[in-house]
Design a protein around this motif. Structure first.
Motif, PDB file in Angstrom:
ATOM      1  N   ALA A 196       0.843  -1.198   0.000  1.00 40.92           N
ATOM      2  CA  ALA A 196       0.000   0.000   0.000  1.00 40.92           C
ATOM      3  C   ALA A 196       0.877   1.245   0.000  1.00 40.92           C
ATOM      4  CB  ALA A 196      -0.918  -0.001   1.209  1.00 40.92           C
ATOM      5  N   VAL A 197       0.618   2.144  -0.930  1.00 41.12           N
ATOM      6  CA  VAL A 197       1.324   3.421  -1.022  1.00 41.12           C
ATOM      7  C   VAL A 197       0.275   4.530  -1.012  1.00 41.12           C
ATOM      8  CG1 VAL A 197       2.808   4.890  -2.418  1.00 41.12           C
ATOM      9  CG2 VAL A 197       3.253   2.429  -2.304  1.00 41.12           C
ATOM     10  N   VAL A 198       0.355   5.410  -0.032  1.00 39.40           N
ATOM     11  CA  VAL A 198      -0.606   6.502   0.102  1.00 39.40           C
ATOM     12  C   VAL A 198      -0.068   7.725  -0.640  1.00 39.40           C
ATOM     13  CG1 VAL A 198      -1.830   8.000   1.727  1.00 39.40           C
ATOM     14  CG2 VAL A 198      -1.355   5.616   2.331  1.00 39.40           C
ATOM     15  N   VAL A 199      -0.896   8.297  -1.511  1.00 38.74           N
ATOM     16  CA  VAL A 199      -0.505   9.472  -2.291  1.00 38.74           C
ATOM     17  C   VAL A 199      -1.619  10.504  -2.224  1.00 38.74           C
ATOM     18  CG1 VAL A 199       0.845   8.036  -3.880  1.00 38.74           C
ATOM     19  CG2 VAL A 199      -1.502   8.692  -4.480  1.00 38.74           C
ATOM     20  N   GLU A 200      -1.291  11.715  -2.620  1.00 42.72           N
ATOM     21  CA  GLU A 200      -2.316  12.757  -2.734  1.00 42.72           C
ATOM     22  C   GLU A 200      -3.115  12.553  -4.022  1.00 42.72           C
ATOM     23  OE1 GLU A 200       0.111  16.527  -0.943  1.00 42.72           O
ATOM     24  OE2 GLU A 200       1.115  15.172  -2.329  1.00 42.72           O
ATOM     25  N   ASP A 201      -4.303  13.136  -4.042  1.00 43.57           N
ATOM     26  CA  ASP A 201      -5.156  13.071  -5.225  1.00 43.57           C
ATOM     27  C   ASP A 201      -5.683  14.468  -5.512  1.00 43.57           C
ATOM     28  OD1 ASP A 201      -6.419  11.731  -7.330  1.00 43.57           O
ATOM     29  OD2 ASP A 201      -8.287  11.552  -6.207  1.00 43.57           O
ATOM     30  N   PRO A 202      -5.101  15.186  -6.489  1.00 45.32           N
ATOM     31  CA  PRO A 202      -4.163  14.728  -7.517  1.00 45.32           C
ATOM     32  C   PRO A 202      -2.726  14.673  -6.999  1.00 45.32           C
ATOM     33  CG  PRO A 202      -4.590  17.060  -7.816  1.00 45.32           C
ATOM     34  CD  PRO A 202      -5.488  16.612  -6.699  1.00 45.32           C
ATOM     35  N   ARG A 205       2.302  12.936 -11.770  1.00 47.28           N
ATOM     36  CA  ARG A 205       2.010  11.715 -12.522  1.00 47.28           C
ATOM     37  C   ARG A 205       3.234  10.820 -12.705  1.00 47.28           C
ATOM     38  NH1 ARG A 205       0.357  14.825 -18.095  1.00 47.28           N
ATOM     39  NH2 ARG A 205       2.336  15.867 -18.483  1.00 47.28           N
ATOM     40  N   GLY A 206       4.438  11.381 -12.650  1.00 47.30           N
ATOM     41  CA  GLY A 206       5.631  10.544 -12.720  1.00 47.30           C
ATOM     42  C   GLY A 206       5.727   9.598 -11.539  1.00 47.30           C
ATOM     43  N   SER A 207       5.257  10.031 -10.371  1.00 48.95           N
ATOM     44  CA  SER A 207       5.270   9.144  -9.203  1.00 48.95           C
ATOM     45  C   SER A 207       4.228   8.042  -9.360  1.00 48.95           C
ATOM     46  CB  SER A 207       5.011   9.948  -7.929  1.00 48.95           C
ATOM     47  OG  SER A 207       3.697  10.481  -7.911  1.00 48.95           O
ATOM     48  N   LEU A 208       3.070   8.384  -9.921  1.00 49.86           N
ATOM     49  CA  LEU A 208       2.051   7.358 -10.150  1.00 49.86           C
ATOM     50  C   LEU A 208       2.595   6.244 -11.039  1.00 49.86           C
ATOM     51  CD1 LEU A 208      -1.319   9.280 -10.737  1.00 49.86           C
ATOM     52  CD2 LEU A 208      -0.688   7.843  -8.790  1.00 49.86           C
ATOM     53  N   GLU A 209       3.297   6.624 -12.111  1.00 50.73           N
ATOM     54  CA  GLU A 209       3.845   5.612 -13.015  1.00 50.73           C
ATOM     55  C   GLU A 209       4.889   4.756 -12.309  1.00 50.73           C
ATOM     56  OE1 GLU A 209       2.660   4.822 -16.038  1.00 50.73           O
ATOM     57  OE2 GLU A 209       1.134   6.282 -15.501  1.00 50.73           O
ATOM     58  N   ALA A 210       5.722   5.389 -11.479  1.00 49.17           N
ATOM     59  CA  ALA A 210       6.756   4.630 -10.762  1.00 49.17           C
ATOM     60  C   ALA A 210       6.129   3.600  -9.827  1.00 49.17           C
ATOM     61  CB  ALA A 210       7.651   5.587  -9.973  1.00 49.17           C
ATOM     62  N   PHE A 211       5.101   4.000  -9.090  1.00 49.27           N
ATOM     63  CA  PHE A 211       4.451   3.068  -8.161  1.00 49.27           C
ATOM     64  C   PHE A 211       3.627   2.017  -8.902  1.00 49.27           C
ATOM     65  CE2 PHE A 211       4.666   6.888  -5.188  1.00 49.27           C
ATOM     66  CZ  PHE A 211       5.818   6.435  -4.569  1.00 49.27           C
ATOM     67  N   ARG A 212       3.000   2.412  -9.992  1.00 51.45           N
ATOM     68  CA  ARG A 212       2.225   1.431 -10.770  1.00 51.45           C
ATOM     69  C   ARG A 212       3.123   0.353 -11.345  1.00 51.45           C
ATOM     70  NH1 ARG A 212      -1.514   6.002 -13.683  1.00 51.45           N
ATOM     71  NH2 ARG A 212      -3.384   5.769 -12.386  1.00 51.45           N
ATOM     72  N   ARG A 213       4.315   0.725 -11.761  1.00 52.90           N
ATOM     73  CA  ARG A 213       5.234  -0.266 -12.337  1.00 52.90           C
ATOM     74  C   ARG A 213       5.728  -1.254 -11.285  1.00 52.90           C
ATOM     75  NH1 ARG A 213       6.938   0.783 -17.586  1.00 52.90           N
ATOM     76  NH2 ARG A 213       6.136   2.749 -18.415  1.00 52.90           N
ATOM     77  N   ARG A 214       5.589  -0.896 -10.020  1.00 51.55           N
ATOM     78  CA  ARG A 214       5.907  -1.824  -8.939  1.00 51.55           C
ATOM     79  C   ARG A 214       4.673  -2.625  -8.516  1.00 51.55           C
ATOM     80  NH1 ARG A 214      10.311  -3.681  -8.687  1.00 51.55           N
ATOM     81  NH2 ARG A 214      10.131  -4.149  -6.459  1.00 51.55           N
ATOM     82  N   ALA A 216       2.103  -1.545  -7.032  1.00 50.10           N
ATOM     83  CA  ALA A 216       1.686  -1.132  -5.692  1.00 50.10           C
ATOM     84  C   ALA A 216       0.174  -0.950  -5.646  1.00 50.10           C
ATOM     85  CB  ALA A 216       2.377   0.167  -5.313  1.00 50.10           C
ATOM     86  N   ARG A 217      -0.358  -1.040  -4.455  1.00 50.20           N
ATOM     87  CA  ARG A 217      -1.775  -0.734  -4.220  1.00 50.20           C
ATOM     88  C   ARG A 217      -1.846   0.730  -3.797  1.00 50.20           C
ATOM     89  NH1 ARG A 217      -4.555  -1.741   0.519  1.00 50.20           N
ATOM     90  NH2 ARG A 217      -2.795  -3.026   1.215  1.00 50.20           N
ATOM     91  N   ILE A 218      -2.238   1.597  -4.718  1.00 44.22           N
ATOM     92  CA  ILE A 218      -2.180   3.036  -4.498  1.00 44.22           C
ATOM     93  C   ILE A 218      -3.459   3.511  -3.815  1.00 44.22           C
ATOM     94  CG2 ILE A 218      -1.960   5.284  -5.613  1.00 44.22           C
ATOM     95  CD1 ILE A 218      -0.384   3.893  -7.837  1.00 44.22           C
ATOM     96  N   GLY A 428      -6.742  16.632 -16.201  1.00 40.90           N
ATOM     97  CA  GLY A 428      -6.695  16.264 -14.797  1.00 40.90           C
ATOM     98  C   GLY A 428      -6.595  14.788 -14.490  1.00 40.90           C
ATOM     99  N   PRO A 429      -7.309  13.884 -15.224  1.00 40.50           N
ATOM    100  CA  PRO A 429      -7.258  12.463 -14.861  1.00 40.50           C
ATOM    101  C   PRO A 429      -5.852  11.863 -14.854  1.00 40.50           C
ATOM    102  CG  PRO A 429      -9.126  12.857 -16.299  1.00 40.50           C
ATOM    103  CD  PRO A 429      -8.330  14.142 -16.267  1.00 40.50           C
ATOM    104  N   GLY A 430      -4.921  12.440 -15.620  1.00 35.41           N
ATOM    105  CA  GLY A 430      -3.559  11.916 -15.643  1.00 35.41           C
ATOM    106  C   GLY A 430      -2.830  12.081 -14.329  1.00 35.41           C
ATOM    107  N   TYR A 431      -3.368  12.896 -13.441  1.00 37.79           N
ATOM    108  CA  TYR A 431      -2.723  13.169 -12.152  1.00 37.79           C
ATOM    109  C   TYR A 431      -3.452  12.497 -10.997  1.00 37.79           C
ATOM    110  CZ  TYR A 431      -0.426  16.774 -14.897  1.00 37.79           C
ATOM    111  OH  TYR A 431       0.293  17.434 -15.861  1.00 37.79           O
ATOM    112  N   SER A 432      -4.328  11.570 -11.325  1.00 36.07           N
ATOM    113  CA  SER A 432      -5.147  10.946 -10.290  1.00 36.07           C
ATOM    114  C   SER A 432      -5.057   9.431 -10.371  1.00 36.07           C
ATOM    115  CB  SER A 432      -6.618  11.376 -10.458  1.00 36.07           C
ATOM    116  OG  SER A 432      -7.460  10.660  -9.588  1.00 36.07           O
ATOM    117  N   ALA A 433      -4.857   8.780  -9.223  1.00 37.30           N
ATOM    118  CA  ALA A 433      -4.827   7.315  -9.182  1.00 37.30           C
ATOM    119  C   ALA A 433      -6.171   6.731  -9.559  1.00 37.30           C
ATOM    120  CB  ALA A 433      -4.413   6.849  -7.785  1.00 37.30           C
ATOM    121  N   ARG A 434      -7.230   7.498  -9.385  1.00 38.44           N
ATOM    122  CA  ARG A 434      -8.575   7.031  -9.734  1.00 38.44           C
ATOM    123  C   ARG A 434      -9.128   7.758 -10.950  1.00 38.44           C
ATOM    124  NH1 ARG A 434     -10.851   6.656  -3.510  1.00 38.44           N
ATOM    125  NH2 ARG A 434      -9.771   4.719  -2.971  1.00 38.44           N
ATOM    126  N   GLU A 435      -8.257   8.481 -11.635  1.00 40.28           N
ATOM    127  CA  GLU A 435      -8.624   9.219 -12.841  1.00 40.28           C
ATOM    128  C   GLU A 435      -9.804  10.152 -12.592  1.00 40.28           C
ATOM    129  OE1 GLU A 435      -8.804   6.389 -16.088  1.00 40.28           O
ATOM    130  OE2 GLU A 435      -6.623   6.516 -16.238  1.00 40.28           O
TER     131      GLU A 435
END
Length: 474
Positions: A196-202, A205-214, A216-218, A428-435
């Motif tokens: 589990a990785v807790v992030v802000e929303d939004p 987006r570079g961090s989202l891609e890094a965690f998604r490639r691992r 992770a459960r964002i 905006g959706p590109g900056y959100s884990a839930r789009e």
């Protein structure tokens, strides 16, 4: 089921309409390249024809034909009730274009508003102009490899933090190739699948891609004008996540900084629910408030449970790929071993330059603040003159972009339509884990006056016909 949203395809596909051939052929080729580059995974389910048509501002028939071509090529399997599943990688018809999600390489005639990067600081150009052959020759010493970074630069960054009220030793510093590599290293060294990785929303987006490639459960936490949704954050931290990734200051993409109250609440939660914190300070030096460089949160939490990211790329130039991670020595050592596998170390030439640039950091801050403040004032004036009164944004306290809420506008489709006018925007959706944020765009304000005028006038013109849920034909 791994469903791929139309907003994600719109973000990844870039300037696909510049290719030759029929529109449907261009679309099928572009989707095939994304599959080849593994940006769209085998097993993923593509959006419905109608949903993708709306997002890309084309006719449904165009998407039907594109999916048909991919199906004929053995890339898709379409079944009623199951959608269009990717079953094989597309055979490349040229070099695959792998991009950081949402980043678009603009042609010379394009106006690229997807990045808030600044022009080189004159302090950097003056230093480069003054270099002599002997200066360059002195860089070439030893073997040229040091995964942790040039010792002189690590000392200089330690002094940088000490000047901000945060005592630091060189053993606390790892030099990276910009802030993006810092995020990548932390994600790869500290996150395993399903963590589990807790992030802000939004969030950046570079961090989202890094965690998604691992894998992770964002877990996204809503961001307000003043800070974080503390109730959501407490609930997330109670479940003992692996990481908490935040921009306490100059948040990317909104530009907000935590209020004093929000900062106190954040520190209280971290003390009650100890969680490793990644504090992204990449934009801390880009304050819109004169003379303000905030003290990092790292000075107020357990030093063993925090890593702070910094960079010179914002203050001096994006082409100067010098960033760093400040953390406890054991964490730095572990990250250095990951970095050694990745690139053996940063450019010694850039690191030597960075040592000299840090000596001029006060002058660099004055220059950047004046530059950002002037651009922001000009952009706000243009928007006030042209944009509808129901558009909303908060004046950023840092960074180089505005987060603009346009109620009733389909931002993803608007960005696709803007490409046909040689204008590249970020939705905006590109900056959100839930789009989320389907009616928001991120608009950099640090472009020349005429460029800003064209961009804002174009957005206003297109937004009038791009209300949410509205499609167009191609």
């Amino acid at each position: 089921m791994n469903r791929i949203s139309p907003a994600r395809i719109s973000r990844l596909i870039g300037n696909w309409r510049t290719l030759d051939g029929k529109v449907s052929e261009q679309l099928s080729l572009s989707i095939g390249r994304l599959i080849t580059a593994r940006e769209l995974p085998v097993g993923g389910v593509l959006p419905s024809e109608r949903a993708l048509a709306t997002a890309l501002a084309v006719s449904r028939g165009t998407v039907v034909a594109a999916y048909g071509s991919l199906r004929d090529a053995g890339v898709l399997d379409s079944r009623h009730g199951s959608g269009h599943r990717i079953v094989a990688a597309a055979a490349p018809s040229g070099a695959a274009h792998t991009r950081l999600a949402g980043e678009i390489r603009a042609l010379p005639q394009d106006i690229d508003m997807t990045s808030g990067a600044l022009q080189p600081s004159p302090i950097l150009t003056e230093m480069l102009t003054a270099l002599k052959g002997a200066d360059l020759a002195s860089v070439a010493a030893g073997l040229g490899y040091d995964a942790s970074g040039l010792p002189a630069l690590r000392w200089a960054i330690a002094r940088y933090y000490a000047d901000l009220g945060l005592p630091t030793h060189p053993d606390n510093i790892l030099i990276t190739s910009g802030a993006q590599q810092a995020v990548w290293l932390l994600a790869n060294a500290m996150v395993d699948a399903s963590d589990a990785v807790v992030v802000e929303d939004p969030v950046y987006r570079g961090s989202l891609e890094a965690f998604r490639r691992r894998n992770a459960r964002i877990i996204p936490i809503a961001v307000t004008d003043e800070g974080l949704d503390i109730g959501q954050l407490e609930k997330a931290l109670k479940n003992r996540p692996r990481l908490l990734y935040l921009f306490p200051e100059a948040h990317n993409p909104t530009g907000r900084s935590l209020s004093d109250r929000s900062r106190r609440e954040l520190l209280d939660l971290i003390e009650r629910y100890p969680t490793f914190l990644i504090e992204d300070g990449a934009q801390n030096e880009l304050s819109t408030i004169a003379g303000r460089t905030p003290r990092p949160v790292a000075g107020q939490v357990n030093p063993d449970l925090v890593a702070t990211i910094g960079t010179l790329s914002k203050l001096f130039w994006g082409g100067l790929r010098i960033g760093w991670i400040r953390a406890a020595p054991p964490v730095v050592k572990r990250l250095a071993s990951f970095k050694a596998v990745n690139d053996l170390g940063c450019s010694m030439f850039d690191q030597h330059l960075a040592v000299g640039l840090l000596e001029s950091i006060r002058e660099a801050r004055v220059y950047r603040h004046r530059e950002i403040a002037e651009h922001l004032e000009a952009a706000e004036t243009i928007i006030a003159d042209h944009a509808p009164g129901h558009w909303h944004w908060s004046r950023p306290s840092g960074g180089t972009a505005m987060w603009i809420h346009m109620p009733g506008v389909d931002a993803v489709a608007l960005c696709q339509e803007a490409q046909r006018h040689r204008l590249f925007l970020s939705a905006g959706p590109g900056y959100s884990a839930r789009e989320n944020f389907g009616d928001v765009i991120r608009l950099p304000f640090v472009r020349p006056l005429q460029t800003m005028q064209f961009a804002i006038e174009t957005i206003c013109s297109l937004a009038g016909g791009r209300s949410a849920g509205q499609g167009s034909s191609a």
